[in-house]
Design a protein around this motif. Sequence first.
Motif, PDB file in Angstrom:
ATOM      1  N   ASP A   1      63.379 105.337   3.953  1.00 15.02           N
ATOM      2  CA  ASP A   1      62.143 104.895   4.617  1.00 15.02           C
ATOM      3  C   ASP A   1      62.213 105.006   6.134  1.00 15.02           C
ATOM      4  OD1 ASP A   1      63.990 102.923   5.024  1.00 15.02           O
ATOM      5  OD2 ASP A   1      62.702 101.251   4.429  1.00 15.02           O
ATOM      6  N   THR A   2      63.369 105.397   6.676  1.00 10.15           N
ATOM      7  CA  THR A   2      63.513 105.578   8.124  1.00 10.15           C
ATOM      8  C   THR A   2      63.133 106.989   8.573  1.00 10.15           C
ATOM      9  OG1 THR A   2      65.845 106.126   7.767  1.00 10.15           O
ATOM     10  CG2 THR A   2      65.325 103.842   8.313  1.00 10.15           C
ATOM     11  N   LEU A   3      62.758 107.831   7.636  1.00 10.45           N
ATOM     12  CA  LEU A   3      62.437 109.212   7.955  1.00 10.45           C
ATOM     13  C   LEU A   3      61.077 109.302   8.657  1.00 10.45           C
ATOM     14  CD1 LEU A   3      64.375 111.521   7.154  1.00 10.45           C
ATOM     15  CD2 LEU A   3      62.742 112.162   5.375  1.00 10.45           C
ATOM     16  N   LYS A   4      60.967 110.203   9.644  1.00 13.21           N
ATOM     17  CA  LYS A   4      59.690 110.472  10.308  1.00 13.21           C
ATOM     18  C   LYS A   4      58.895 111.479   9.472  1.00 13.21           C
ATOM     19  CE  LYS A   4      60.804 108.021  13.967  1.00 13.21           C
ATOM     20  NZ  LYS A   4      61.281 108.675  15.177  1.00 13.21           N
ATOM     21  N   LEU A   5      57.582 111.473   9.655  1.00 18.04           N
ATOM     22  CA  LEU A   5      56.738 112.399   8.901  1.00 18.04           C
ATOM     23  C   LEU A   5      57.073 113.850   9.222  1.00 18.04           C
ATOM     24  CD1 LEU A   5      53.255 110.618   9.095  1.00 18.04           C
ATOM     25  CD2 LEU A   5      54.781 110.779   7.135  1.00 18.04           C
ATOM     26  N   SER A   6      57.397 114.131  10.475  1.00 19.24           N
ATOM     27  CA  SER A   6      57.769 115.496  10.838  1.00 19.24           C
ATOM     28  C   SER A   6      59.054 115.929  10.131  1.00 19.24           C
ATOM     29  CB  SER A   6      57.939 115.607  12.356  1.00 19.24           C
ATOM     30  OG  SER A   6      58.925 114.706  12.820  1.00 19.24           O
ATOM     31  N   GLU A   7      59.999 114.990   9.987  1.00 19.07           N
ATOM     32  CA  GLU A   7      61.248 115.292   9.282  1.00 19.07           C
ATOM     33  C   GLU A   7      60.990 115.521   7.799  1.00 19.07           C
ATOM     34  OE1 GLU A   7      64.542 112.839  11.873  1.00 19.07           O
ATOM     35  OE2 GLU A   7      63.216 111.691  10.560  1.00 19.07           O
ATOM     36  N   LEU A   8      60.057 114.748   7.234  1.00 11.39           N
ATOM     37  CA  LEU A   8      59.710 114.940   5.828  1.00 11.39           C
ATOM     38  C   LEU A   8      59.083 116.309   5.609  1.00 11.39           C
ATOM     39  CD1 LEU A   8      59.420 113.991   2.932  1.00 11.39           C
ATOM     40  CD2 LEU A   8      57.317 112.807   3.577  1.00 11.39           C
ATOM     41  N   LEU A   9      58.250 116.747   6.542  1.00  4.62           N
ATOM     42  CA  LEU A   9      57.664 118.085   6.431  1.00  4.62           C
ATOM     43  C   LEU A   9      58.752 119.157   6.375  1.00  4.62           C
ATOM     44  CD1 LEU A   9      54.548 118.122   8.790  1.00  4.62           C
ATOM     45  CD2 LEU A   9      54.575 118.469   6.319  1.00  4.62           C
ATOM     46  N   ASP A  10      59.789 118.985   7.189  1.00  3.54           N
ATOM     47  CA  ASP A  10      60.907 119.935   7.166  1.00  3.54           C
ATOM     48  C   ASP A  10      61.606 119.919   5.812  1.00  3.54           C
ATOM     49  OD1 ASP A  10      60.431 120.674   9.785  1.00  3.54           O
ATOM     50  OD2 ASP A  10      61.827 119.202  10.621  1.00  3.54           O
ATOM     51  N   LYS A  11      61.764 118.728   5.230  1.00  2.19           N
ATOM     52  CA  LYS A  11      62.414 118.626   3.920  1.00  2.19           C
ATOM     53  C   LYS A  11      61.545 119.240   2.832  1.00  2.19           C
ATOM     54  CE  LYS A  11      65.462 114.678   4.689  1.00  2.19           C
ATOM     55  NZ  LYS A  11      66.684 115.483   4.455  1.00  2.19           N
ATOM     56  N   PHE A  12      60.230 119.017   2.913  1.00  5.03           N
ATOM     57  CA  PHE A  12      59.323 119.654   1.953  1.00  5.03           C
ATOM     58  C   PHE A  12      59.427 121.177   2.048  1.00  5.03           C
ATOM     59  CE2 PHE A  12      56.129 115.903   1.583  1.00  5.03           C
ATOM     60  CZ  PHE A  12      56.826 115.422   0.483  1.00  5.03           C
ATOM     61  N   ARG A  13      59.495 121.687   3.271  1.00 10.80           N
ATOM     62  CA  ARG A  13      59.563 123.129   3.475  1.00 10.80           C
ATOM     63  C   ARG A  13      60.879 123.691   2.926  1.00 10.80           C
ATOM     64  NH1 ARG A  13      59.384 123.021   8.526  1.00 10.80           N
ATOM     65  NH2 ARG A  13      57.123 122.886   8.701  1.00 10.80           N
ATOM     66  N   ALA A  14      61.976 122.959   3.163  1.00  7.96           N
ATOM     67  CA  ALA A  14      63.284 123.449   2.730  1.00  7.96           C
ATOM     68  C   ALA A  14      63.449 123.380   1.215  1.00  7.96           C
ATOM     69  CB  ALA A  14      64.397 122.649   3.413  1.00  7.96           C
ATOM     70  N   SER A  15      62.926 122.326   0.590  1.00  5.11           N
ATOM     71  CA  SER A  15      63.112 122.120  -0.851  1.00  5.11           C
ATOM     72  C   SER A  15      62.011 122.758  -1.694  1.00  5.11           C
ATOM     73  CB  SER A  15      63.169 120.622  -1.156  1.00  5.11           C
ATOM     74  OG  SER A  15      61.930 120.001  -0.842  1.00  5.11           O
ATOM     75  N   LYS A  16      60.933 123.246  -1.039  1.00  7.85           N
ATOM     76  CA  LYS A  16      59.770 123.807  -1.751  1.00  7.85           C
ATOM     77  C   LYS A  16      59.092 122.759  -2.623  1.00  7.85           C
ATOM     78  CE  LYS A  16      60.547 128.186  -0.508  1.00  7.85           C
ATOM     79  NZ  LYS A  16      61.601 127.968   0.480  1.00  7.85           N
ATOM     80  N   GLU A  17      59.295 121.475  -2.311  1.00 13.48           N
ATOM     81  CA  GLU A  17      58.657 120.388  -3.049  1.00 13.48           C
ATOM     82  C   GLU A  17      57.534 119.786  -2.215  1.00 13.48           C
ATOM     83  OE1 GLU A  17      58.949 119.399  -6.006  1.00 13.48           O
ATOM     84  OE2 GLU A  17      60.797 120.326  -6.726  1.00 13.48           O
ATOM     85  N   THR A  18      56.620 119.070  -2.882  1.00 11.64           N
ATOM     86  CA  THR A  18      55.523 118.389  -2.179  1.00 11.64           C
ATOM     87  C   THR A  18      55.409 116.928  -2.589  1.00 11.64           C
ATOM     88  OG1 THR A  18      53.932 119.082  -3.887  1.00 11.64           O
ATOM     89  CG2 THR A  18      54.190 120.543  -1.960  1.00 11.64           C
ATOM     90  N   PHE A  19      56.449 116.415  -3.241  1.00 12.97           N
ATOM     91  CA  PHE A  19      56.421 115.033  -3.744  1.00 12.97           C
ATOM     92  C   PHE A  19      57.780 114.403  -3.476  1.00 12.97           C
ATOM     93  CE2 PHE A  19      57.247 111.931  -7.122  1.00 12.97           C
ATOM     94  CZ  PHE A  19      56.112 111.133  -7.053  1.00 12.97           C
ATOM     95  N   ALA A  20      57.779 113.158  -2.981  1.00 13.82           N
ATOM     96  CA  ALA A  20      59.038 112.475  -2.672  1.00 13.82           C
ATOM     97  C   ALA A  20      58.922 110.996  -2.986  1.00 13.82           C
ATOM     98  CB  ALA A  20      59.414 112.670  -1.209  1.00 13.82           C
TER      99      ALA A  20
END
Length: 431
Positions: A293-312
């Motif tokens: 829950d400490t993740l920033k939205l911009s960091e989550l976007l990077d994770k979505f892009r890297a994992s090819k996922e859109t749900f977390a």
Amino acid sequence: MSLAQNIVVLVALVLAAGFLSLTEIALAAARKIKLKLMAEAGDDRALKVMAIQAQSASFFAASQIGLNAVAILGGILGEAAFRPYFLELLNYVYTGAWAGQISFVLSFVFVTLLFVLFSDLMPKRLAMMAPERFAVAVINPINFFIRLCRPFSYVLNLVANLLFRLFNVNTAREDNITFDDISAVVEAGAKAGVLQQQEQHFIENVFELESRLVSSCMTTRDSVVFIDLSEPEESIRQKIALHPYSKFPVCDGVIDHVIGYVDTRDILALWLSKQSPFQINEASLRTVLIIPDTLKLSELLDKFRASKETFAVVINEYALVIGVITLSDIMVTVMGNWGSPMDESHQILERDDGSWLIDGGTAIEELKRAMGIDQLPEEENYETAAGFMMFMLRKVPKPTDSVEYAGVKFEVVDVDHYRIDQLLVKRVAPD
């Protein structure tokens, strides 16, 4: 010299001082971003302007030498040239002992106003209208003037640097661009009509992704609809029919034991192919992205892009699930209510009487923007409207509890199991 010669010399001095004043403001006000664009377009003069801005001490020393020398010389010549004529005019109305002093004052004021108007005020106002254009236009002659004044500039800068060191003054130019700078430019563009208001909000929201945590726009734990690993097909059908979600986390008994998620498109494909009975298994499960829950939205976007996922799935420091978040939730944050017409949460609704109904999960940034409030007290301690109320009340809220801040009254309207569902917000008249 005759009057005509004095006038010619004075006009030349005024023009020289005006040129130096225009140059000084143009080079100081020229924006680095625009100069870079001009340089990329092939204008080498923009590179010379940026070089002077990076090492501006020599230019300012030369400019001040020129301006002061011209002003002093203009004052000497102007006073001597115009004083007899002012004395002659003054004799028509006054011939007393103070006539000489008065004519001197009139001559001094006339020459001073001449320099202020044509050598200072007008050139500087012109330079501020288009600093980059004027800067590149004058850069070649001003470079020659800087070389001409270099010996004097060196001595002056040497003394100035010694004094700055003595008083521990940092003279380095600060070129860092902050979010506040960009926000101010965007706001100016909106006021000028270059950007529409909605476009302004989009741009500001994009930059907010860098500062907002994922918990500010996730679906909270008590609103998460999950599917149990052993859940029968009929129950799964009912959940999909009742809730407008495309992805459901799959848990083993309790919500904190997430083992994956299912996409309703996969389930629909199985049902359409008449593969019955449907059973949750490894083939139908997708790997879920677990994030803190400490993740920033911009960091989550990077994770979505890297994992090819859109749900977390969002967890806290105790590995307990506190919510889920999708790429659509982030898009709603950027685009407002346009992002997801099916999502009825986190809404801010204006009523006919001018008051507002606000969902408790509304992000603080959205709340401040809607209410026109620049800052809320100790914002680092909460992320939503409900969190703001609990922080201000210092207790578990109940309906009708209210607080006032910055001329706005926030009243709790609905509470569901200690959670603030809705607030009534209205402006109050000052006492």
